[in-house]
Write a protein that holds these residues in place. Structure first.
Motif, mmCIF file in Angstrom:
data_model
loop_
_atom_site.group_PDB
_atom_site.id
_atom_site.type_symbol
_atom_site.label_atom_id
_atom_site.label_comp_id
_atom_site.label_asym_id
_atom_site.label_seq_id
_atom_site.Cartn_x
_atom_site.Cartn_y
_atom_site.Cartn_z
ATOM 1 N N SER A 284 110.995 80.593 -46.272
ATOM 2 C CA SER A 284 111.504 79.525 -45.410
ATOM 3 C C SER A 284 112.784 79.937 -44.700
ATOM 4 C CB SER A 284 111.751 78.268 -46.230
ATOM 5 O OG SER A 284 110.560 77.835 -46.803
ATOM 6 N N ARG B 219 115.823 71.747 -41.995
ATOM 7 C CA ARG B 219 114.541 72.379 -41.673
ATOM 8 C C ARG B 219 114.133 73.381 -42.750
ATOM 9 N NH1 ARG B 219 116.353 72.495 -36.088
ATOM 10 N NH2 ARG B 219 117.097 74.598 -36.462
ATOM 11 N N LYS C 4 121.162 70.674 -39.136
ATOM 12 C CA LYS C 4 119.721 70.512 -38.986
ATOM 13 C C LYS C 4 118.967 71.747 -39.480
ATOM 14 C CE LYS C 4 119.971 67.264 -35.208
ATOM 15 N NZ LYS C 4 119.625 66.957 -33.832
ATOM 16 N N ARG C 5 119.597 72.909 -39.397
ATOM 17 C CA ARG C 5 118.914 74.125 -39.873
ATOM 18 C C ARG C 5 118.694 74.069 -41.375
ATOM 19 N NH1 ARG C 5 122.703 78.374 -36.997
ATOM 20 N NH2 ARG C 5 124.106 76.708 -37.521
ATOM 21 N N LEU D 249 112.721 71.432 -45.566
ATOM 22 C CA LEU D 249 111.386 70.958 -45.210
ATOM 23 C C LEU D 249 110.380 72.102 -45.260
ATOM 24 C CD1 LEU D 249 109.605 68.637 -44.195
ATOM 25 C CD2 LEU D 249 110.216 69.345 -41.875
ATOM 26 N N PHE D 250 110.769 73.272 -44.738
ATOM 27 C CA PHE D 250 109.880 74.438 -44.776
ATOM 28 C C PHE D 250 109.556 74.849 -46.204
ATOM 29 C CE2 PHE D 250 111.494 76.013 -40.406
ATOM 30 C CZ PHE D 250 110.551 75.248 -39.755
ATOM 31 N N GLU E 254 113.024 80.246 -40.636
ATOM 32 C CA GLU E 254 114.061 79.546 -39.867
ATOM 33 C C GLU E 254 114.914 80.536 -39.089
ATOM 34 O OE1 GLU E 254 116.445 76.895 -38.042
ATOM 35 O OE2 GLU E 254 114.550 76.500 -39.044
#
Length: 137
Positions: free
Chosen positions: A114, A8, A4-5, A11-12, A118
């Protein structure tokens, strides 16, 4: 890609690229250019997304001993081709004057921003892990 990281971060990258592109449009400085920011950010997204998939597949199938020698060679070749492809596309985009170099760098910086964002969210919001050392008897 199950991590998931990594999702993300991807997405970032898109969010930061959109914010930087909008900012470049609002500021409207000729040396930066909106197209350069957008192209740099999208190229950063493509590179990190491809890298995420490649690494996830390579290490997802690894056993306790790690990656086999034959698989490691294929992985190294794929990483080399991906990096060379990115370098060739970057040089082509800048030399053909498709975008301004400063704008491209600002857009590509979405990748590093990003990853940093994160990392900070992981450090702030992750649960503390207990250290499990050898028991003293």
């Amino acid at each position: 890609m199950k991590d998931k990281r990594l999702l993300r971060i991807n997405l970032f990258i898109l969010i930061v690229t959109a914010v930087l592109t909008l900012s470049a449009k609002l500021i409207d400085i000729e040396q930066i250019g909106v197209a350069g920011v957008m192209v740099g950010g999208l190229l950063a997204f493509f590179y990190f997304f491809s890298l995420s998939i490649l690494i996830s597949h390579a290490f997802g199938e690894a056993g306790a001993e790690g990656i086999e020698v034959k698989s490691a060679g294929k992985l190294a070749l794929k990483l080399l081709l991906l990096t060379l492809g990115l370098a060739i596309i970057t040089i082509a985009v800048i030399l053909t004057h498709m975008c301004q170099p400063f704008g491209f760098l600002i857009g590509f910086s979405a990748l590093f921003g990003s990853i940093a964002f994160e990392t900070m969210t992981f450090l702030v919001f992750s649960k503390p892990q207990t250290e499990s050392g050898p028991d003293d008897e």
